[in-house]
Design a protein around this motif. Sequence first.
Motif, short mmCIF file in Angstrom:
data_model
loop_
_atom_site.label_atom_id
_atom_site.label_comp_id
_atom_site.label_asym_id
_atom_site.label_seq_id
_atom_site.Cartn_x
_atom_site.Cartn_y
_atom_site.Cartn_z
N GLY A 1 0.79 -1.23 0.00
CA GLY A 1 0.00 0.00 0.00
C GLY A 1 0.82 1.28 0.00
N GLU A 2 2.15 1.17 0.06
CA GLU A 2 3.00 2.36 0.12
C GLU A 2 3.85 2.49 -1.13
OE1 GLU A 2 6.71 3.48 2.84
OE2 GLU A 2 4.80 3.70 3.92
N VAL A 3 3.98 3.72 -1.58
CA VAL A 3 4.80 4.06 -2.74
C VAL A 3 5.86 5.06 -2.29
CG1 VAL A 3 4.80 5.23 -4.98
CG2 VAL A 3 2.97 3.64 -4.41
N ALA A 4 7.03 5.02 -2.90
CA ALA A 4 8.09 5.96 -2.54
C ALA A 4 8.84 6.41 -3.80
CB ALA A 4 9.06 5.33 -1.55
N LEU A 5 9.34 7.64 -3.75
CA LEU A 5 10.16 8.22 -4.81
C LEU A 5 11.44 8.75 -4.18
CD1 LEU A 5 7.38 10.42 -6.45
CD2 LEU A 5 8.28 8.30 -7.39
N ALA A 6 12.53 8.77 -4.93
CA ALA A 6 13.78 9.30 -4.40
C ALA A 6 14.69 9.74 -5.54
CB ALA A 6 14.50 8.26 -3.54
N ALA A 7 15.59 10.66 -5.24
CA ALA A 7 16.58 11.13 -6.21
C ALA A 7 17.91 11.31 -5.49
CB ALA A 7 16.13 12.44 -6.85
N PRO A 8 19.02 11.15 -6.20
CA PRO A 8 20.33 11.23 -5.56
C PRO A 8 20.73 12.66 -5.22
CG PRO A 8 20.59 10.98 -7.92
CD PRO A 8 19.12 10.83 -7.63
N ILE A 9 21.50 12.79 -4.15
CA ILE A 9 22.10 14.06 -3.75
C ILE A 9 23.60 13.96 -4.03
CG2 ILE A 9 22.58 15.61 -1.82
CD1 ILE A 9 20.04 14.47 -0.48
N ARG A 10 24.14 14.96 -4.74
CA ARG A 10 25.54 14.92 -5.12
C ARG A 10 26.33 16.01 -4.41
NH1 ARG A 10 25.58 11.86 -9.96
NH2 ARG A 10 23.52 11.72 -10.95
N ASP A 11 27.64 15.77 -4.25
CA ASP A 11 28.51 16.77 -3.64
C ASP A 11 29.28 17.51 -4.72
OD1 ASP A 11 30.49 15.06 -4.49
OD2 ASP A 11 31.14 14.46 -2.48
N ARG A 12 30.26 18.31 -4.31
CA ARG A 12 31.01 19.15 -5.25
C ARG A 12 31.80 18.35 -6.27
NH1 ARG A 12 33.05 19.50 -0.25
NH2 ARG A 12 31.91 21.44 0.11
N ARG A 13 32.05 17.08 -5.97
CA ARG A 13 32.76 16.22 -6.92
C ARG A 13 31.80 15.55 -7.90
NH1 ARG A 13 34.97 12.30 -2.54
NH2 ARG A 13 32.78 12.64 -1.97
N GLY A 14 30.50 15.75 -7.69
CA GLY A 14 29.52 15.10 -8.54
C GLY A 14 29.19 13.69 -8.07
N THR A 15 29.71 13.32 -6.91
CA THR A 15 29.48 11.98 -6.36
C THR A 15 28.19 11.94 -5.56
OG1 THR A 15 31.87 11.60 -6.21
CG2 THR A 15 30.44 10.18 -4.87
N ALA A 16 27.42 10.90 -5.72
CA ALA A 16 26.20 10.74 -4.94
C ALA A 16 26.57 10.41 -3.50
CB ALA A 16 25.33 9.63 -5.52
N VAL A 17 26.15 11.27 -2.56
CA VAL A 17 26.48 11.08 -1.15
C VAL A 17 25.25 10.76 -0.31
CG1 VAL A 17 28.54 12.52 -1.23
CG2 VAL A 17 26.31 13.59 -0.79
N ASP B 1 13.62 18.38 -7.80
CA ASP B 1 13.96 19.77 -7.47
C ASP B 1 14.67 19.84 -6.12
OD1 ASP B 1 12.87 20.70 -9.80
OD2 ASP B 1 11.01 21.43 -8.90
N ALA B 2 14.16 19.10 -5.14
CA ALA B 2 14.77 19.11 -3.81
C ALA B 2 16.18 18.54 -3.85
CB ALA B 2 13.91 18.31 -2.83
N ALA B 3 16.36 17.43 -4.58
CA ALA B 3 17.69 16.82 -4.68
C ALA B 3 18.68 17.76 -5.34
CB ALA B 3 17.60 15.51 -5.46
N ARG B 4 18.26 18.44 -6.39
CA ARG B 4 19.14 19.40 -7.07
C ARG B 4 19.50 20.56 -6.15
NH1 ARG B 4 16.17 18.01 -12.00
NH2 ARG B 4 14.55 19.50 -11.43
N SER B 5 18.53 21.04 -5.39
CA SER B 5 18.78 22.18 -4.50
C SER B 5 19.78 21.82 -3.41
CB SER B 5 17.45 22.64 -3.87
OG SER B 5 16.55 23.11 -4.85
N ILE B 6 19.62 20.64 -2.82
CA ILE B 6 20.56 20.21 -1.79
C ILE B 6 21.95 20.00 -2.40
CG2 ILE B 6 21.10 18.42 -0.09
CD1 ILE B 6 18.04 17.87 0.02
N SER B 7 22.00 19.43 -3.59
CA SER B 7 23.27 19.21 -4.26
C SER B 7 24.00 20.53 -4.49
CB SER B 7 23.05 18.49 -5.59
OG SER B 7 22.49 17.20 -5.39
N ARG B 8 23.26 21.56 -4.89
CA ARG B 8 23.88 22.87 -5.07
C ARG B 8 24.41 23.41 -3.75
NH1 ARG B 8 19.68 23.57 -9.01
NH2 ARG B 8 18.29 24.45 -7.44
#
Length: 256
Positions: A198-214, A242-249
Amino acid sequence: MPGRIQSVERAAAILRLLAGGVRGLSLTEIARTLELPKGTTLGILRTLQHVGFVEQDAETGQYRLGGGVLRLGTRYLDGNELRTRALNWADSLAGRSGESVRIGILHEGQVLVVHHVFRPDDSSQTLEVGSLLPLHASALGKALLAFDPLACPDEPEPGTELVGYTRNTLTSPEELQHELEAVRSHGWASEKEELIDGEVALAAPIRDRRGTAVGAIGLSGAIERLCDDEGLRREQISYVRDAARSISRELGAHPW
């Protein structure tokens, strides 16, 4: 060599007992479970109350873990740059999506939830900070598997299946790898009733200054709210990305 201090061991046992329960426990229950005299148990509980590690419900008299333990247990999380930079964006995502938001990092072959924002309504919810999720059966985990080079599992033995949590869990390593290729292609991960019915989830990677997913940020909720006749609601996917990109920035990643 000095011996162990019995009172400290007993206090630790009480904290472990309270941490493992889904509700508060009475003095009698604690004393009986740990086979301690009531007077001794009460003295330890009052001391733990004094330092903020235990709280007592004024109405029921039952004991539960206090805020001091949470602050102590998440001390290293507060110093984690990812979590610190992501707090406001996680709150914003919960407000825009109307769903629960979690931030996870890779930890010993699982996803460690380092931040959790409740769904912005009056429903009863449980704080998930510190909980562990399987990589292959969670959206956060799939985002990490697809984009974090350290998350790649060892090559499974032929015929080996992954742990199944529901009838929809991807238990075939080959099927999982096929899905991860799709995740890399479109930049976000999902799971539909693969961990909890009954549960659905979505997620996107957060990257650091090296472009690595952290880490990864995502939302979860009832399938009725997050899906329509065409599948996952596109606006919710947009909110998560949008949230993942904002945190990555915030972490110094170059815009993409």
